[in-house]
Design a protein around this motif. Structure first.
Motif, short mmCIF file in Angstrom:
data_model
loop_
_atom_site.label_atom_id
_atom_site.label_comp_id
_atom_site.label_asym_id
_atom_site.label_seq_id
_atom_site.Cartn_x
_atom_site.Cartn_y
_atom_site.Cartn_z
N CYS A 55 0.85 -1.19 0.00
CA CYS A 55 0.00 0.00 0.00
C CYS A 55 0.88 1.24 0.00
CB CYS A 55 -0.91 -0.01 1.24
SG CYS A 55 -1.98 1.45 1.34
N GLN A 56 0.55 2.19 -0.83
CA GLN A 56 1.31 3.43 -0.94
C GLN A 56 0.70 4.56 -0.11
OE1 GLN A 56 1.15 2.97 -5.43
NE2 GLN A 56 3.18 3.92 -5.19
N PHE A 57 -0.31 4.28 0.66
CA PHE A 57 -0.98 5.32 1.43
C PHE A 57 -0.88 5.08 2.93
CE2 PHE A 57 -4.63 7.99 2.69
CZ PHE A 57 -4.33 9.13 1.96
N ILE B 214 -4.56 -4.27 -2.03
CA ILE B 214 -5.56 -5.15 -2.62
C ILE B 214 -6.07 -4.60 -3.95
CG2 ILE B 214 -6.28 -6.02 -0.38
CD1 ILE B 214 -8.79 -4.22 -0.69
N LYS B 215 -5.92 -3.30 -4.17
CA LYS B 215 -6.37 -2.67 -5.41
C LYS B 215 -5.40 -1.56 -5.79
CE LYS B 215 -10.23 -4.89 -6.25
NZ LYS B 215 -10.42 -5.69 -7.48
N THR B 216 -5.34 -1.29 -7.07
CA THR B 216 -4.60 -0.14 -7.59
C THR B 216 -5.57 0.74 -8.34
OG1 THR B 216 -2.52 -1.33 -7.77
CG2 THR B 216 -2.77 0.62 -9.16
N CYS B 217 -5.59 2.02 -7.99
CA CYS B 217 -6.44 2.99 -8.68
C CYS B 217 -5.68 3.52 -9.89
CB CYS B 217 -6.84 4.12 -7.74
SG CYS B 217 -7.91 5.35 -8.55
N GLU C 57 -3.28 6.48 -9.79
CA GLU C 57 -1.97 5.89 -9.95
C GLU C 57 -1.36 5.54 -8.59
OE1 GLU C 57 0.49 8.34 -12.35
OE2 GLU C 57 -0.70 8.05 -14.16
N VAL C 58 -2.19 5.04 -7.67
CA VAL C 58 -1.76 4.67 -6.31
C VAL C 58 -2.38 3.32 -5.97
CG1 VAL C 58 -1.80 5.30 -3.86
CG2 VAL C 58 -1.59 7.08 -5.61
N SER C 59 -1.58 2.50 -5.24
CA SER C 59 -2.08 1.21 -4.76
C SER C 59 -2.52 1.35 -3.30
CB SER C 59 -0.98 0.15 -4.88
OG SER C 59 -0.62 -0.03 -6.23
N TYR C 60 -3.66 0.71 -2.94
CA TYR C 60 -4.24 0.86 -1.61
C TYR C 60 -4.48 -0.51 -0.99
CZ TYR C 60 -5.39 5.56 -3.30
OH TYR C 60 -5.33 6.83 -3.81
N CYS C 61 -4.31 -0.52 0.38
CA CYS C 61 -4.78 -1.67 1.13
C CYS C 61 -6.27 -1.52 1.36
CB CYS C 61 -4.02 -1.79 2.46
SG CYS C 61 -4.31 -0.39 3.58
N ASP C 62 -6.88 -2.49 2.03
CA ASP C 62 -8.33 -2.46 2.21
C ASP C 62 -8.76 -1.25 3.04
OD1 ASP C 62 -11.00 -3.62 2.02
OD2 ASP C 62 -10.76 -4.01 4.17
N ARG C 63 -8.04 -0.95 4.13
CA ARG C 63 -8.42 0.17 5.00
C ARG C 63 -8.24 1.51 4.28
NH1 ARG C 63 -5.42 0.48 10.66
NH2 ARG C 63 -6.57 -1.52 10.83
N LEU D 34 -10.50 0.85 -10.61
CA LEU D 34 -9.74 0.02 -9.70
C LEU D 34 -9.43 -1.31 -10.37
CD1 LEU D 34 -11.75 0.69 -6.41
CD2 LEU D 34 -9.66 1.81 -7.18
N VAL D 35 -8.14 -1.72 -10.26
CA VAL D 35 -7.70 -2.96 -10.87
C VAL D 35 -6.91 -3.74 -9.83
CG1 VAL D 35 -7.61 -1.98 -13.18
CG2 VAL D 35 -5.59 -1.87 -11.73
N GLU D 36 -6.48 -4.92 -10.20
CA GLU D 36 -5.65 -5.72 -9.30
C GLU D 36 -4.34 -5.00 -9.03
OE1 GLU D 36 -6.52 -8.51 -7.76
OE2 GLU D 36 -8.51 -8.24 -8.67
#
Length: 814
Positions: free
Chosen positions: A235-237, A247-250, A254-260, A277-279
């Motif tokens: 996660c980049q946030f 779990i997802k990349t927007c 252009e950022v990848s996020y965890c579930d929270r 949102l993609v894998e």
């Protein structure tokens, strides 16, 4: 909110203004963005403090800095207060659990930018240890990382001097306008109603389309990634270290996020519902190429001058500022179209090459078949030759044996005869020796007489014992000499087609209706026959295409000599000839040769000559003679006073004909052609049925249908050439000695014409049946026709100029 947000957006970073500066041109700019502009102007040997000016990215106005640099510019406090209130209002609408750094819409939520001078210590700390994933808000990342964001600002800034408004755009594609000298804040209605330059609007639309296209490409790239790469993305946030697994990349942010973090940053409301949102995908696979000159700046433009990918700063303050740039989507479409066209051509070429290769393979196979066939033929022919030699060897050997038996038989007979003679001679010698021993004279005479006769007879018969066979020349009649056959065998080879013959132009002759062609051949003994082909030369320069038109060629086959005469040709016509040498192996053609028939020969017709003209006995010379004998009047005779003329004894209705007139010392004459119906009681050229070239003392002119035109010609004109090309509807006059064109009539001849001659002093001499000179043949029609026209069913072309002589002095010739 969205309309207000667009008005609070920086034209460089496309974020909400952060620590905005109020520029002298009344536009605003983030302090950090202004600092980046100055940094881009710096070099390794040039400090930042030396930069004293930069251009406003909105209106291109030159901002002059004092010794304090950017600190010397005023802060736009009012604008900062509006932004603070906007952020608070936006935060109240979002999720209360999100941190204070999370913003709503597309604004920057953090108190300072990662590149701000206030964060130098934090940036240094990040450089000392492996940096965690970016903690920027998704909207900040989206705006700053969008490849279309800075390019739109550059395009709007470049188009400011072309129109009254500047187009700006954020990551959502919202556009606004601002005057070159005023505030850039307008309402939503003013955005749609304000005049925006069509080029800027088109580029903005193109940039939005480009962003969507890149996002779509990123999705496709993500979908093709292997599963083991997707599982390694953090996660980049997240604030914690190490970050949780994404779990997802927007694609939009252009950022990848965890579930929270995904739930905190992407609530189920606009504008987040439009984010893709993609894998999970690594950052290196998601972000685009970076600029080579400006670190961490994405390339989002294309320099058409340098043919290079550039970023917005390259166009704003870099070396590409004066270059023509295009959007990536436009260049993409153009290059893609070019590549598709080239690919289509390449595929077509490959198809042609495949067809050509298939033909070559087929030819190779045919070569193999032909080679095997010829090898078998060679073995067969050589075996036949060997069999012939073997048979001849046997025949000759039998002949030698028979000769041997015959000669030995003769020699054996002679040996037997010799042996018999030798025995007789030996007995006779013994008897003669005994007789010589007798001392009694009477007895000796009685016995010796008989012996002496026998000895004499034996001596005489010994000449018959000469052998019938000479030992040195026993087999002269069977001498074996195969030298000629050996040379023939040594010369065994394929029979090839004979070398091309060569047409000898200097030996060829022509008349008005025949041409005799002569040629030579290096392989005269291997030539079975010749074939002569000819056709009328039409001026076509491509001989191959002319040769392929088989219907137009006349063929004379089976010629055994090295020359041939062709009869029945048109007078004054150029023909193309070539000769083909033929044998069993094939044939070869000579180089084409152009040969001409002579013009139609004719003489002066005494039946048409004026009664005061005297013609020579060969009817080739006419002379004015007042004392000439009185002739009977006929309808075809020139009869009027002053019409001292004569016509040729031929009427021409086809072909190309050339004749010359020797003018001698005559200074008053007229030469041309006329219909048979032309009046004989007036000058030639006074009517519509005749066309003449005339001289009246020192003036030269052409005349037809009563209209006259002065010409420029030498007073030393002594040889006048006349070219009548009946098929081309042209009548030309030439100074034959100087190869100078004088005049050309263009006439649509309706009837056969006859040469016409008139004279008022001295004499004229006619030369007819001449070949068309080369200087006439080689002169193009455009070079011949360069004057003005008079009527008479055609165009009268000449080299002359208008002269008062036509109106005044010309009357002296009438």
């Amino acid at each position: 909110m969205e309309t207000l947000e667009s008005e609070l957006t920086c034209p460089i970073c496309l974020e909400l203004f952060e620590d905005p500066l109020l520029l002298p041109c009344a536009h605003s700019l983030c302090f950090n963005c202004a600092h980046r502009i100055l940094v881009s102007h710096c070099s390794t040997a040039k400090p930042l403090e030396s930069i004293s000016a930069f251009q406003c990215p909105t209106c291109r106005f030159v901002i002059t800095l004092n010794h304090r640099g950017l600190e010397g510019l005023k802060r736009n406090v009012t604008l900062q207060n509006i932004i603070d209130r906007f952020q608070k209002a936006a935060s109240s609408l979002g999720n209360s659990s999100s941190s204070s750094s999370v913003g709503v819409g597309v604004g920057v939520v953090s108190a300072s930018s990662p590149n701000s001078p206030n964060n130098e210590s934090r940036r240094c700390h990040q450089q000392q240890q492996p940096p965690p994933p970016s903690r920027l808000s998704p909207h900040s990342v989206s705006a700053r990382g969008s490849p279309a964001a800075l390019s739109l600002a550059v395009i709007n800034a470049n188009s400011a001097h072309h129109a009254n408004g500047i187009v700006a755009s954020n990551g959502n594609g919202i556009c606004g306008t601002g005057g070159s000298g005023g505030s850039s804040k307008t309402s939503s209605s003013s955005v749609t109603a304000s005049p925006v330059p069509s080029s800027a609007g088109t580029l903005a639309m193109s940039m939005e389309h480009q962003q969507q296209h890149q996002q779509h490409q990123q999705q496709q790239q993500v979908a093709t990634l292997p599963p083991h790469l997707r599982a390694l993305v953090g996660c980049q946030f997240c604030e914690q270290d190490p970050p949780r697994e994404a779990i997802k990349t927007c694609v939009t942010c252009e950022v990848s996020y965890c579930d929270r973090c995904l739930r905190a940053t992407h609530p189920n409301k606009k504008p987040f519902t439009t984010h893709r949102l993609v894998e999970p995908v690594p950052d290196t696979h998601l972000r685009g190429l970076t600029c080579l000159e400006h670190e961490n700046e994405k390339v989002n433009m294309y320099c058409a001058v340098d043919d290079q990918l550039i970023c917005s700063l390259c166009k704003l303050v870099g070396r590409h500022r004066d270059h023509q740039v295009t959007s990536l989507s436009e260049r993409f479409d153009k290059l893609k179209q070019t590549l598709e066209n080239n690919l289509t051509n390449l595929v077509k070429r490959n198809s042609e090459l495949e067809n050509q290769m298939a033909k070559l393979i087929q030819i190779c196979q045919q070569v193999e078949v032909n080679t095997a066939m010829h090898e078998a033929k060679l073995v067969e022919e050589c075996d036949e030759l060997v069999e012939i030699i073997r048979q001849r060897k046997q025949v000759i050997a039998v002949k030698i044996k028979e000769s041997k038996v015959m000669k030995l038989r003769k020699l054996a007979q002679q040996i037997a005869n010799c042996r018999q003679c030798l025995e007789r001679s030996s007995a006779l010698i013994t008897q003669a020796e005994n007789s010589l021993k007798e001392n009694d004279h009477a007895r000796f005479l009685q016995t010796a007489r008989n012996v002496a006769e026998r000895v004499a007879m034996a001596t005489a018969s010994s000449q018959v014992l000469i052998p019938d066979v000479n030992l040195n020349e026993a087999f002269d009649n069977f001498a074996l000499d195969f030298s000629r056959e050996k040379k023939i065998l040594e010369g065994l080879d394929y029979l090839t087609a004979p070398n091309p013959p060569c047409i000898r132009d200097e030996l060829c002759t022509a008349s008005h209706d025949t041409i005799t062609v002569h040629w030579t051949s290096e392989d005269e003994f291997s030539v079975t026959s010749y074939e002569l082909q000819y056709t009328i030369y039409t001026g076509q320069t491509n001989f191959i295409s002319l040769y392929n038109s088989v219907d137009s060629w006349m063929i004379v086959p089976n010629i055994k000599q090295n020359h041939y005469t062709v009869h029945g040709l048109q007078s004054g016509t150029r023909y193309i000839f070539f000769v083909k040498a033929i044998n069993q192996a094939g044939s070869r053609n000579s180089e084409p040769a152009r040969l001409k028939t002579n013009s139609q020969p004719f003489k002066l017709d005494p039946k048409t000559a004026h009664k005061k003209l005297r013609l020579s006995n060969d009817c080739l010379t006419m002379e004015k003679d007042e004392s000439s004998l009185k002739k009977s009047h006929t309808p075809e005779r020139f009869s009027s006073t002053g019409s001292y003329g004569s016509a040729g004894n031929v009427f021409i209705d086809s072909g190309c004909h050339y004749w010359e007139v020797l003018l001698g010392a005559s200074t008053w004459y007229a030469v041309g052609v006329a219909y048979k119906s032309a009046p004989k009681n007036e000058w030639s050229g006074k009517n519509s049925s005749s066309w003449v070239f005339s001289r009246c003392n020192n003036n030269f002119l052409v005349r037809h249908n009563g209209k006259e035109q002065l010409l420029e010609a030498s007073l030393q004109l002594r040889r006048l050439g006349v070219l009548l090309d009946y098929d081309a509807n042209a009548l030309s006059f030439w100074d034959a000695m100087n190869a100078q064109h004088l005049h050309t009539f263009h006439v649509s001849f309706l009837l056969p014409v006859a040469p016409t001659f008139m004279i008022w002093n001295k004499s004229l001499m006619l030369l007819s049946g001449l070949p068309v000179p080369d200087f006439v043949d080689d002169c193009s029609e455009q070079q011949l026709l360069d004057g003005i026209g008079v009527g008479g069913g055609g165009t009268l072309m000449c080299r002359s100029q208008e002269s008062p002589y036509v109106l005044s002095t010309m009357k002296g010739c009438h």
